[in-house]
Scaffold this motif. Structure first.
Motif, PDB file in Angstrom:
ATOM      1  N   TYR A 112       0.828  -1.214   0.000  1.00  0.00           N
ATOM      2  CA  TYR A 112       0.000   0.000   0.000  1.00  0.00           C
ATOM      3  C   TYR A 112       0.860   1.260   0.000  1.00  0.00           C
ATOM      4  O   TYR A 112       0.580   2.215  -0.747  1.00  0.00           O
ATOM      5  CB  TYR A 112      -0.928   0.002   1.210  1.00  0.00           C
ATOM      6  CG  TYR A 112      -1.659   1.319   1.386  1.00  0.00           C
ATOM      7  CD1 TYR A 112      -2.673   1.683   0.509  1.00  0.00           C
ATOM      8  CD2 TYR A 112      -1.318   2.196   2.415  1.00  0.00           C
ATOM      9  CE1 TYR A 112      -3.341   2.897   0.651  1.00  0.00           C
ATOM     10  CE2 TYR A 112      -1.976   3.400   2.562  1.00  0.00           C
ATOM     11  CZ  TYR A 112      -2.983   3.744   1.678  1.00  0.00           C
ATOM     12  OH  TYR A 112      -3.630   4.947   1.811  1.00  0.00           O
ATOM     13  N   LEU A 116       0.816   4.223  -2.603  1.00  0.00           N
ATOM     14  CA  LEU A 116       0.505   5.575  -2.117  1.00  0.00           C
ATOM     15  C   LEU A 116       1.553   6.566  -2.604  1.00  0.00           C
ATOM     16  O   LEU A 116       1.225   7.675  -3.061  1.00  0.00           O
ATOM     17  CB  LEU A 116       0.441   5.570  -0.588  1.00  0.00           C
ATOM     18  CG  LEU A 116       0.108   6.899   0.101  1.00  0.00           C
ATOM     19  CD1 LEU A 116      -1.305   7.347  -0.260  1.00  0.00           C
ATOM     20  CD2 LEU A 116       0.252   6.762   1.616  1.00  0.00           C
ATOM     21  N   PHE A 128      -4.751  14.725  -0.007  1.00  0.00           N
ATOM     22  CA  PHE A 128      -4.195  13.513   0.603  1.00  0.00           C
ATOM     23  C   PHE A 128      -5.245  12.413   0.701  1.00  0.00           C
ATOM     24  O   PHE A 128      -4.968  11.245   0.396  1.00  0.00           O
ATOM     25  CB  PHE A 128      -3.650  13.839   1.999  1.00  0.00           C
ATOM     26  CG  PHE A 128      -3.217  12.620   2.758  1.00  0.00           C
ATOM     27  CD1 PHE A 128      -1.984  12.035   2.524  1.00  0.00           C
ATOM     28  CD2 PHE A 128      -4.051  12.043   3.711  1.00  0.00           C
ATOM     29  CE1 PHE A 128      -1.588  10.902   3.209  1.00  0.00           C
ATOM     30  CE2 PHE A 128      -3.659  10.912   4.406  1.00  0.00           C
ATOM     31  CZ  PHE A 128      -2.427  10.346   4.157  1.00  0.00           C
ATOM     32  N   ALA A 132      -4.931   8.817  -0.926  1.00  0.00           N
ATOM     33  CA  ALA A 132      -4.876   7.660  -0.031  1.00  0.00           C
ATOM     34  C   ALA A 132      -5.976   6.658  -0.381  1.00  0.00           C
ATOM     35  O   ALA A 132      -5.752   5.438  -0.372  1.00  0.00           O
ATOM     36  CB  ALA A 132      -5.013   8.112   1.415  1.00  0.00           C
ATOM     37  N   ARG A 133      -7.161   7.175  -0.716  1.00  0.00           N
ATOM     38  CA  ARG A 133      -8.274   6.289  -1.085  1.00  0.00           C
ATOM     39  C   ARG A 133      -7.991   5.582  -2.404  1.00  0.00           C
ATOM     40  O   ARG A 133      -8.239   4.376  -2.540  1.00  0.00           O
ATOM     41  CB  ARG A 133      -9.564   7.097  -1.187  1.00  0.00           C
ATOM     42  CG  ARG A 133     -10.800   6.272  -1.546  1.00  0.00           C
ATOM     43  CD  ARG A 133     -12.056   7.134  -1.527  1.00  0.00           C
ATOM     44  NE  ARG A 133     -13.232   6.337  -1.850  1.00  0.00           N
ATOM     45  CZ  ARG A 133     -13.653   6.103  -3.095  1.00  0.00           C
ATOM     46  NH1 ARG A 133     -12.984   6.600  -4.120  1.00  0.00           N
ATOM     47  NH2 ARG A 133     -14.734   5.366  -3.299  1.00  0.00           N
ATOM     48  N   ALA A 136      -5.513   2.854  -1.846  1.00  0.00           N
ATOM     49  CA  ALA A 136      -6.130   1.731  -1.143  1.00  0.00           C
ATOM     50  C   ALA A 136      -6.961   0.880  -2.107  1.00  0.00           C
ATOM     51  O   ALA A 136      -6.911  -0.359  -2.064  1.00  0.00           O
ATOM     52  CB  ALA A 136      -7.002   2.241   0.000  1.00  0.00           C
TER      53      ALA A 136
END
Length: 259
Positions: A112, A116, A128, A132-133, A136
């Motif tokens: 991850y 990222l 951010f 980040a989503r 993921a």
């Protein structure tokens, strides 16, 4: 010279993923009070070794594996090792679960974090939370791809001749560096890290998932399985796993010869 560089970069990436996996086990064991006797990176003859505290850290010749060897962990360890108050067997059940799952979690986390970082580099003006989503979701897609591949292999949609071993993985990483650049190489490392996490969670004896399965059986039965039985089951499946790796490596070599 460039080929040597890409080869070393591929080996470095593969070894780093094994390192973080085994480091997860090692750190969790030490935090839970379990004695770690040895920590290996690689397999085969030892190139370098250094004892720090109670643990001997080793670098071995073949960059295809690693190990975190805990006191009394193996069913075939000496009775004295198994009886030690700091042995793996004597740790509380929840501590053993944390130790077993820590390596897998490290692979998921590293996969991850790599994704990222790539998203941040490619989308510097995006918030951010959105980055980040997106990272993921991409990592989740990787995990689903691994599961789908396993399903296709189990149902015969994909043949055993499509399996790749360490040689094939290294070759793919080298190709990514040479043909597509560092970002695609990093994305492949992220995928392989998630792949290692998923594979190690499979409830197959000899893997972390198999050992977690035995731990769940112990929790249900309120008593552990006989260590000799568990040891023989794990050993049998590990032999089968090595046979699959050897077969997959043979596939890799045949593909290289064909090209």
């Amino acid at each position: 010279m460039q080929t040597l560089f890409t080869f070393l970069l591929a080996i470095l990436g593969f070894s780093a993923l094994i390192l973080v996996h085994e480091a997860g086990h090692c750190v969790a064991a030490k935090l839970c009070g379990v004695q770690v006797n040895e920590f290996w990176l690689g397999m085969g003859p030892t190139l370098l070794s250094k004892k720090l505290g109670e643990t001997v850290y080793c670098l071995k010749l073949l960059p295809i594996g690693g190990a975190c060897v805990m006191e009394g962990e193996d069913a075939f360890d000496t009775p004295a090792a198994q009886a030690s108050p700091r042995s793996f067997l004597h740790a509380k059940r929840w501590k053993r679960f944390v130790i077993l799952v820590a390596g897998v979690m490290m692979n998921f986390i590293v996969g991850y974090l790599i994704m990222l970082t790539l998203y941040f580099i490619s989308n510097p003006d995006v918030s951010f939370l959105r980055v980040a989503r997106a990272a993921a979701l991409h990592s989740l897609d990787y995990a689903q791809l691994v599961w789908r591949s396993l399903y296709e292999l189990a149902t015969g949609t994909v043949g055993m001749d499509q399996l790749s071993g360490p040689v094939g993985v290294t070759g793919a990483m080298m190709s990514m560096v040479t043909d597509y650049g560092f970002k695609q190489y990093a994305a492949l490392v992220s995928f392989i890290s998630v792949n290692l996490g998923v594979m190690n969670l499979l409830p197959i004896p000899g893997l972390d998932g198999g050992r977690i399965l035995f731990l769940l059986i112990e929790a249900i039965r309120r008593k552990p399985m006989r260590q000799e039985i568990e040891g023989y089951i794990n050993a049998a499946f590990m032999i089968a796993l090595f046979a699959v790796i050897i077969y997959a490596t043979g596939n890799d070599i045949m593909r290289l010869v064909a090209h």
